[in-house]
Design a protein around this motif. Sequence first.
Motif, short mmCIF file in Angstrom:
data_model
loop_
_atom_site.label_atom_id
_atom_site.label_comp_id
_atom_site.label_asym_id
_atom_site.label_seq_id
_atom_site.Cartn_x
_atom_site.Cartn_y
_atom_site.Cartn_z
N ILE A 142 30.77 5.41 -19.49
CA ILE A 142 29.70 5.06 -18.55
C ILE A 142 28.87 6.31 -18.23
O ILE A 142 27.63 6.25 -18.17
CB ILE A 142 30.26 4.43 -17.25
CG1 ILE A 142 31.04 3.15 -17.55
CG2 ILE A 142 29.15 4.17 -16.24
CD1 ILE A 142 30.23 1.99 -18.04
N ASP A 192 25.68 -5.23 -23.58
CA ASP A 192 25.35 -3.92 -23.02
C ASP A 192 24.51 -4.11 -21.75
O ASP A 192 24.14 -5.21 -21.38
CB ASP A 192 24.65 -3.03 -24.05
CG ASP A 192 23.28 -3.55 -24.48
OD1 ASP A 192 22.74 -4.46 -23.83
OD2 ASP A 192 22.75 -3.04 -25.47
N ARG A 193 24.22 -3.00 -21.10
CA ARG A 193 23.49 -3.01 -19.83
C ARG A 193 22.12 -3.68 -19.96
O ARG A 193 21.73 -4.48 -19.12
CB ARG A 193 23.35 -1.57 -19.33
CG ARG A 193 22.76 -1.43 -17.97
CD ARG A 193 22.87 -0.01 -17.46
NE ARG A 193 24.19 0.58 -17.66
CZ ARG A 193 25.27 0.29 -16.93
NH1 ARG A 193 25.19 -0.59 -15.98
NH2 ARG A 193 26.42 0.87 -17.17
N ASN A 194 21.39 -3.38 -21.03
CA ASN A 194 20.05 -3.96 -21.21
C ASN A 194 20.11 -5.46 -21.44
O ASN A 194 19.28 -6.21 -20.92
CB ASN A 194 19.31 -3.27 -22.37
CG ASN A 194 18.96 -1.84 -22.04
OD1 ASN A 194 18.76 -1.50 -20.88
ND2 ASN A 194 18.91 -1.00 -23.05
N PHE A 215 28.40 0.23 -7.70
CA PHE A 215 28.56 0.63 -9.09
C PHE A 215 29.85 1.45 -9.22
O PHE A 215 30.03 2.49 -8.60
CB PHE A 215 27.35 1.46 -9.53
CG PHE A 215 27.29 1.78 -10.98
CD1 PHE A 215 27.54 0.83 -11.95
CD2 PHE A 215 26.94 3.06 -11.40
CE1 PHE A 215 27.47 1.13 -13.29
CE2 PHE A 215 26.86 3.37 -12.74
CZ PHE A 215 27.12 2.41 -13.69
N ILE A 218 30.54 -2.68 -13.56
CA ILE A 218 29.81 -1.83 -14.51
C ILE A 218 28.38 -2.31 -14.75
O ILE A 218 27.54 -1.52 -15.17
CB ILE A 218 30.55 -1.71 -15.86
CG1 ILE A 218 30.74 -3.06 -16.52
CG2 ILE A 218 31.89 -1.01 -15.67
CD1 ILE A 218 31.22 -2.99 -17.97
N PHE A 219 28.09 -3.58 -14.50
CA PHE A 219 26.73 -4.11 -14.61
C PHE A 219 26.38 -4.77 -13.29
O PHE A 219 27.20 -5.46 -12.69
CB PHE A 219 26.59 -5.18 -15.70
CG PHE A 219 26.95 -4.72 -17.08
CD1 PHE A 219 26.63 -3.46 -17.55
CD2 PHE A 219 27.60 -5.58 -17.95
CE1 PHE A 219 26.96 -3.06 -18.82
CE2 PHE A 219 27.92 -5.19 -19.23
CZ PHE A 219 27.61 -3.92 -19.67
N PHE A 244 19.45 -3.65 -10.14
CA PHE A 244 20.07 -2.33 -10.12
C PHE A 244 19.26 -1.46 -9.16
O PHE A 244 18.51 -0.58 -9.55
CB PHE A 244 20.10 -1.75 -11.53
CG PHE A 244 21.11 -0.65 -11.72
CD1 PHE A 244 22.46 -0.92 -11.62
CD2 PHE A 244 20.71 0.64 -12.03
CE1 PHE A 244 23.40 0.08 -11.81
CE2 PHE A 244 21.64 1.64 -12.22
CZ PHE A 244 22.99 1.36 -12.11
N GLN A 300 26.24 7.05 -20.71
CA GLN A 300 25.11 6.11 -20.72
C GLN A 300 24.03 6.53 -19.73
O GLN A 300 23.07 5.80 -19.50
CB GLN A 300 25.60 4.70 -20.37
CG GLN A 300 26.54 4.11 -21.40
CD GLN A 300 27.14 2.79 -20.94
OE1 GLN A 300 26.61 2.10 -20.07
NE2 GLN A 300 28.26 2.41 -21.55
N SER A 308 20.94 -7.07 -18.08
CA SER A 308 19.77 -7.00 -17.21
C SER A 308 18.71 -8.01 -17.63
O SER A 308 18.15 -8.73 -16.79
CB SER A 308 19.18 -5.59 -17.24
OG SER A 308 18.02 -5.53 -16.45
N GLU A 334 22.68 -6.53 -11.23
CA GLU A 334 21.24 -6.75 -11.14
C GLU A 334 20.96 -7.41 -9.80
O GLU A 334 21.70 -8.30 -9.39
CB GLU A 334 20.75 -7.66 -12.28
CG GLU A 334 20.63 -6.97 -13.61
CD GLU A 334 19.66 -5.80 -13.62
OE1 GLU A 334 18.64 -5.84 -12.90
OE2 GLU A 334 19.94 -4.84 -14.34
N CYS A 367 26.89 -9.23 -10.47
CA CYS A 367 27.62 -8.10 -11.04
C CYS A 367 28.61 -8.57 -12.10
O CYS A 367 29.01 -9.72 -12.12
CB CYS A 367 28.42 -7.38 -9.94
SG CYS A 367 27.43 -6.80 -8.57
#
Length: 182
Positions: A127, A86-88, A163, A150-151, A155, A130, A91, A153, A110
Amino acid sequence: MDMFKKISYQNHPLFVYGIPLLIFCISALISYQFWYSNKLTSSKTFEMQYEYEVEKNNRLIEQRLNAYKIMLKGLQGLFQSSTRVDRNEFSSYILNLQAAEAKTDIQGICFAQMITHAEKNAHISSIQSQGFPDYTVSPAGIRDFYTPIIFMEPFTASNLKTFGYDIYQIPAARENLIQARD
């Protein structure tokens, strides 16, 4: 007694013109030798300095490429070891790499997900749910598949414009995506 008269060399043309010409030629020859020797030394010094700089830059490029390779292998490990990144999690992983501090000149890292046209609307809704209500896949258009980012950093605002961008639309990226997919 005229026979024994001293011959005066001071007025003789060989003495008047020849000796200065000989001294000039010898001086010119010595000067040329010094110039040529200095030219060879300078040329070799320049060549050695050039070779040193080329070798140094080659080592730096190789080190940088190895650092990128290690980062990519790490990302591959992240995605292989997790059922769903996932995003977290992405990251956190990127921040722990400390890529910005590693002086790699990476502006951002990315991840682009490959989706089919049939999956596009569900992908956009997922998305948006989210916390990104304006998310869409760009550029607009109907294609067999999409590879939107989609991801990413960091961000940040400067990276945010990518994005949702379908990187398959970039010719250089397209070749790499096909190779990675196959």
